[in-house]
Scaffold this motif. Structure first.
Motif, mmCIF file in Angstrom:
data_model
loop_
_atom_site.group_PDB
_atom_site.id
_atom_site.type_symbol
_atom_site.label_atom_id
_atom_site.label_comp_id
_atom_site.label_asym_id
_atom_site.label_seq_id
_atom_site.Cartn_x
_atom_site.Cartn_y
_atom_site.Cartn_z
ATOM 1 N N ARG A 182 0.815 -1.219 0.000
ATOM 2 C CA ARG A 182 0.000 0.000 0.000
ATOM 3 C C ARG A 182 0.849 1.271 0.000
ATOM 4 N NH1 ARG A 182 -5.172 -1.494 3.762
ATOM 5 N NH2 ARG A 182 -5.597 -3.469 2.748
ATOM 6 N N GLU A 183 1.924 1.238 -0.731
ATOM 7 C CA GLU A 183 2.767 2.422 -0.907
ATOM 8 C C GLU A 183 2.431 3.016 -2.273
ATOM 9 O OE1 GLU A 183 6.907 1.873 -0.065
ATOM 10 O OE2 GLU A 183 6.472 0.302 1.391
ATOM 11 N N ILE A 184 1.330 3.727 -2.320
ATOM 12 C CA ILE A 184 0.805 4.224 -3.587
ATOM 13 C C ILE A 184 1.725 5.287 -4.187
ATOM 14 C CG2 ILE A 184 -1.170 5.337 -4.701
ATOM 15 C CD1 ILE A 184 -1.639 2.460 -3.717
ATOM 16 N N THR A 185 2.307 6.146 -3.357
ATOM 17 C CA THR A 185 3.194 7.185 -3.880
ATOM 18 C C THR A 185 4.419 6.570 -4.542
ATOM 19 O OG1 THR A 185 2.487 8.633 -2.087
ATOM 20 C CG2 THR A 185 4.488 9.260 -3.271
ATOM 21 N N ARG A 186 5.023 5.605 -3.900
ATOM 22 C CA ARG A 186 6.180 4.933 -4.499
ATOM 23 C C ARG A 186 5.773 4.145 -5.730
ATOM 24 N NH1 ARG A 186 10.473 2.717 -0.086
ATOM 25 N NH2 ARG A 186 10.871 4.714 0.905
ATOM 26 N N PHE A 187 4.577 3.574 -5.714
ATOM 27 C CA PHE A 187 4.081 2.847 -6.878
ATOM 28 C C PHE A 187 3.964 3.776 -8.087
ATOM 29 C CE2 PHE A 187 0.319 1.733 -9.434
ATOM 30 C CZ PHE A 187 0.803 0.574 -10.017
ATOM 31 N N VAL A 188 3.404 4.957 -7.888
ATOM 32 C CA VAL A 188 3.248 5.912 -8.990
ATOM 33 C C VAL A 188 4.612 6.383 -9.479
ATOM 34 C CG1 VAL A 188 2.367 8.199 -9.599
ATOM 35 C CG2 VAL A 188 0.950 6.634 -8.264
ATOM 36 N N GLN A 189 5.540 6.661 -8.565
ATOM 37 C CA GLN A 189 6.891 7.067 -8.964
ATOM 38 C C GLN A 189 7.567 5.956 -9.761
ATOM 39 O OE1 GLN A 189 8.728 7.919 -5.220
ATOM 40 N NE2 GLN A 189 7.870 10.000 -5.086
ATOM 41 N N PHE A 190 7.436 4.729 -9.279
ATOM 42 C CA PHE A 190 8.037 3.596 -9.971
ATOM 43 C C PHE A 190 7.398 3.393 -11.337
ATOM 44 C CE2 PHE A 190 7.936 -0.943 -10.988
ATOM 45 C CZ PHE A 190 9.288 -1.168 -11.124
ATOM 46 N N LEU A 191 6.093 3.559 -11.416
ATOM 47 C CA LEU A 191 5.402 3.380 -12.682
ATOM 48 C C LEU A 191 5.854 4.412 -13.714
ATOM 49 C CD1 LEU A 191 3.239 1.570 -13.909
ATOM 50 C CD2 LEU A 191 1.564 3.289 -13.281
ATOM 51 N N ILE A 192 6.037 5.650 -13.311
ATOM 52 C CA ILE A 192 6.526 6.686 -14.226
ATOM 53 C C ILE A 192 7.934 6.361 -14.707
ATOM 54 C CG2 ILE A 192 7.222 9.118 -14.355
ATOM 55 C CD1 ILE A 192 4.831 9.706 -12.479
ATOM 56 N N LEU A 193 8.787 5.929 -13.786
ATOM 57 C CA LEU A 193 10.149 5.555 -14.157
ATOM 58 C C LEU A 193 10.153 4.335 -15.081
ATOM 59 C CD1 LEU A 193 13.180 6.087 -13.754
ATOM 60 C CD2 LEU A 193 13.078 4.529 -11.818
ATOM 61 N N ALA A 194 9.309 3.358 -14.794
ATOM 62 C CA ALA A 194 9.243 2.150 -15.619
ATOM 63 C C ALA A 194 8.758 2.476 -17.028
ATOM 64 C CB ALA A 194 8.335 1.121 -14.967
ATOM 65 N N VAL A 195 7.804 3.381 -17.149
ATOM 66 C CA VAL A 195 7.324 3.767 -18.475
ATOM 67 C C VAL A 195 8.430 4.470 -19.250
ATOM 68 C CG1 VAL A 195 5.737 5.317 -19.685
ATOM 69 C CG2 VAL A 195 4.882 3.833 -17.875
ATOM 70 N N ALA A 196 9.176 5.347 -18.597
ATOM 71 C CA ALA A 196 10.279 6.048 -19.265
ATOM 72 C C ALA A 196 11.341 5.059 -19.748
ATOM 73 C CB ALA A 196 10.893 7.077 -18.327
ATOM 74 N N ILE A 197 11.696 4.094 -18.916
ATOM 75 C CA ILE A 197 12.686 3.093 -19.317
ATOM 76 C C ILE A 197 12.112 2.174 -20.380
ATOM 77 C CG2 ILE A 197 14.043 1.128 -18.501
ATOM 78 C CD1 ILE A 197 14.334 2.628 -15.837
ATOM 79 N N GLY A 198 10.828 1.840 -20.278
ATOM 80 C CA GLY A 198 10.176 1.000 -21.284
ATOM 81 C C GLY A 198 10.158 1.641 -22.654
ATOM 82 N N VAL A 199 10.001 2.951 -22.702
ATOM 83 C CA VAL A 199 10.036 3.646 -23.989
ATOM 84 C C VAL A 199 11.412 3.483 -24.624
ATOM 85 C CG1 VAL A 199 10.046 5.958 -25.026
ATOM 86 C CG2 VAL A 199 8.205 5.278 -23.498
ATOM 87 N N ILE A 200 12.452 3.556 -23.822
ATOM 88 C CA ILE A 200 13.808 3.360 -24.358
ATOM 89 C C ILE A 200 13.975 1.943 -24.889
ATOM 90 C CG2 ILE A 200 16.256 3.278 -23.740
ATOM 91 C CD1 ILE A 200 15.654 5.555 -21.764
ATOM 92 N N PHE A 201 13.392 0.951 -24.203
ATOM 93 C CA PHE A 201 13.512 -0.437 -24.651
ATOM 94 C C PHE A 201 12.706 -0.711 -25.914
ATOM 95 C CE2 PHE A 201 15.010 -2.020 -20.439
ATOM 96 C CZ PHE A 201 16.059 -2.767 -20.924
#
Length: 91
Positions: free
Chosen positions: A52-71
């Motif tokens: 239930r760490e929603i703030t960290r989840f959203v931060q991680f999701l934004i970072l994952a999307v940015a890295i996913g775009v590079i991949f």
């Protein structure tokens, strides 16, 4: 005699390039690491959701999307570098 020599020249094997062929290297690495990336992102995202760490989840999701775009987007680094260089006035 001339036709024999020309036929022998045409039949001779062409020299192969001596360097390493890296034409498909980016595609191979993308095909190898992309599923691994998705698994890691999924596991970490589930961890954040279950704790239930929603703030960290959203931060991680934004970072994952940015890295996913590079991949997943081909030539994104080259296009971005050219755009930055063009914005700075470098040719």
């Amino acid at each position: 005699m001339k036709t024999v020599v020309l036929t022998l020249i045409e039949m001779s094997p062409t020299p192969t390039p001596t360097g390493i062929d890296t034409g498909g290297l980016a595609n191979f690495l993308r095909a190898f690491f992309a599923p691994l990336f998705l698994v890691v992102v999924s596991v970490v995202a589930l961890f954040f959701l279950f704790t239930r760490e929603i703030t960290r989840f959203v931060q991680f999701l934004i970072l994952a999307v940015a890295i996913g775009v590079i991949f997943y987007v081909p030539n994104i680094i080259e296009v971005t570098a050219k755009a930055i260089a063009g914005a700075l006035g470098i040719k």
